[in-house]
Design an enzyme around this catalytic site. Sequence first.
Site, short mmCIF file in Angstrom:
data_model
loop_
_atom_site.label_atom_id
_atom_site.label_comp_id
_atom_site.label_asym_id
_atom_site.label_seq_id
_atom_site.Cartn_x
_atom_site.Cartn_y
_atom_site.Cartn_z
N ASN A 35 -39.32 6.49 13.76
CA ASN A 35 -38.91 5.13 14.16
C ASN A 35 -39.51 4.76 15.51
O ASN A 35 -39.91 3.61 15.72
CB ASN A 35 -37.37 5.05 14.20
CG ASN A 35 -36.78 4.86 12.82
OD1 ASN A 35 -36.88 3.80 12.24
ND2 ASN A 35 -36.21 5.92 12.28
N HIS B 285 -29.52 2.73 11.50
CA HIS B 285 -28.73 3.68 10.70
C HIS B 285 -29.26 3.66 9.27
O HIS B 285 -29.48 2.56 8.71
CB HIS B 285 -27.25 3.32 10.73
CG HIS B 285 -26.40 4.24 9.91
ND1 HIS B 285 -26.08 5.51 10.32
CD2 HIS B 285 -25.86 4.08 8.67
CE1 HIS B 285 -25.37 6.10 9.35
NE2 HIS B 285 -25.22 5.26 8.35
N GLY C 290 -39.24 11.26 15.33
CA GLY C 290 -39.77 10.12 16.05
C GLY C 290 -40.53 9.12 15.21
O GLY C 290 -41.35 8.35 15.72
N ASN D 212 -29.28 0.27 17.48
CA ASN D 212 -29.34 1.52 16.71
C ASN D 212 -29.82 1.25 15.29
O ASN D 212 -29.48 0.22 14.70
CB ASN D 212 -27.95 2.18 16.66
CG ASN D 212 -27.96 3.50 15.90
OD1 ASN D 212 -28.78 4.37 16.17
ND2 ASN D 212 -27.08 3.63 14.92
C1 GRF Z 1 -33.96 8.94 10.04
O1 GRF Z 1 -33.30 9.18 8.81
C2 GRF Z 1 -33.28 7.80 10.75
O2 GRF Z 1 -32.76 6.85 9.87
C3 GRF Z 1 -32.13 8.48 11.41
O3 GRF Z 1 -32.70 9.69 11.91
C4 GRF Z 1 -33.73 10.13 10.98
C5 GRF Z 1 -34.99 10.55 11.71
O4 GRF Z 1 -35.50 9.47 12.39
N1 GRF Z 1 -31.55 7.62 12.40
P1 GRF Z 1 -36.88 9.63 13.27
O5 GRF Z 1 -37.97 10.05 12.33
O6 GRF Z 1 -36.63 10.68 14.33
O7 GRF Z 1 -37.11 8.25 13.84
#
Ligand code: GRF
Length: 208
Positions: free
Chosen positions: A14, A110, A12, A108
Amino acid sequence: MLRAGVLVSGGGTNLQALIDQLGTGYITNCEIAVVLSGKENTGALKRAAQNDIPAEVCCRRDYATIPAYDKAMIEIFERYHVDFIIMAGYLSIVGEDFVSSYKNKIINIHPSLIPAFCGKGYYGIIPHRKALEYGVKVVGATVHFVTLEADSGPIILQKAVNVRPGDTPEILQQRVMEEAEWEILPEAVKLFCEGKLKVDGSHVYIEE
Ligand code: GRF
């Protein structure tokens, strides 16, 4: 005020970047209506709880087909009156019903510079490992609108990050998150909520 449904599967970070930038007022005209996790007990669910954001769990393995999974998620998002979807570290596949319910309204993040190191099987740490194996000098992140094919929708924003000597996949992933993902995902959501993103076929134009 646009209501966002945030799809998550992991730590989480992001989601946290979005929460932080909503708190600073950088992102306006937006609130997170619900966090929907594709797995139980994720760090993302803890972050939602810490920030008093409603959360739900909807696991792909509990549904026999993708259409049934789509239907379950759509029902949850409709219950929270969600206007658009943000996939923030989300790893499951969504189907045609879901994508068509939110056409050009699913954003999204990526962890590569699409079209490099993307598509089926490229998620989490894997794009970074493949980039180092290939020997590229620049990696980065991409924010795009979601279409049926994985990681292939109209690109909204990208940011490059240099590979450094001695990088491991883990070090590179962390740098890409810190220097690219946590910046361009909030920026893309800000632009979307300000109505500044215009999609023309496979291109996204950003209005000044
Ligand atoms: C990260 O590498 C992100 O780029 C990918 O999932 C991984 C974990 O993301 N989409 P988060 O810490 O759960 O946001």
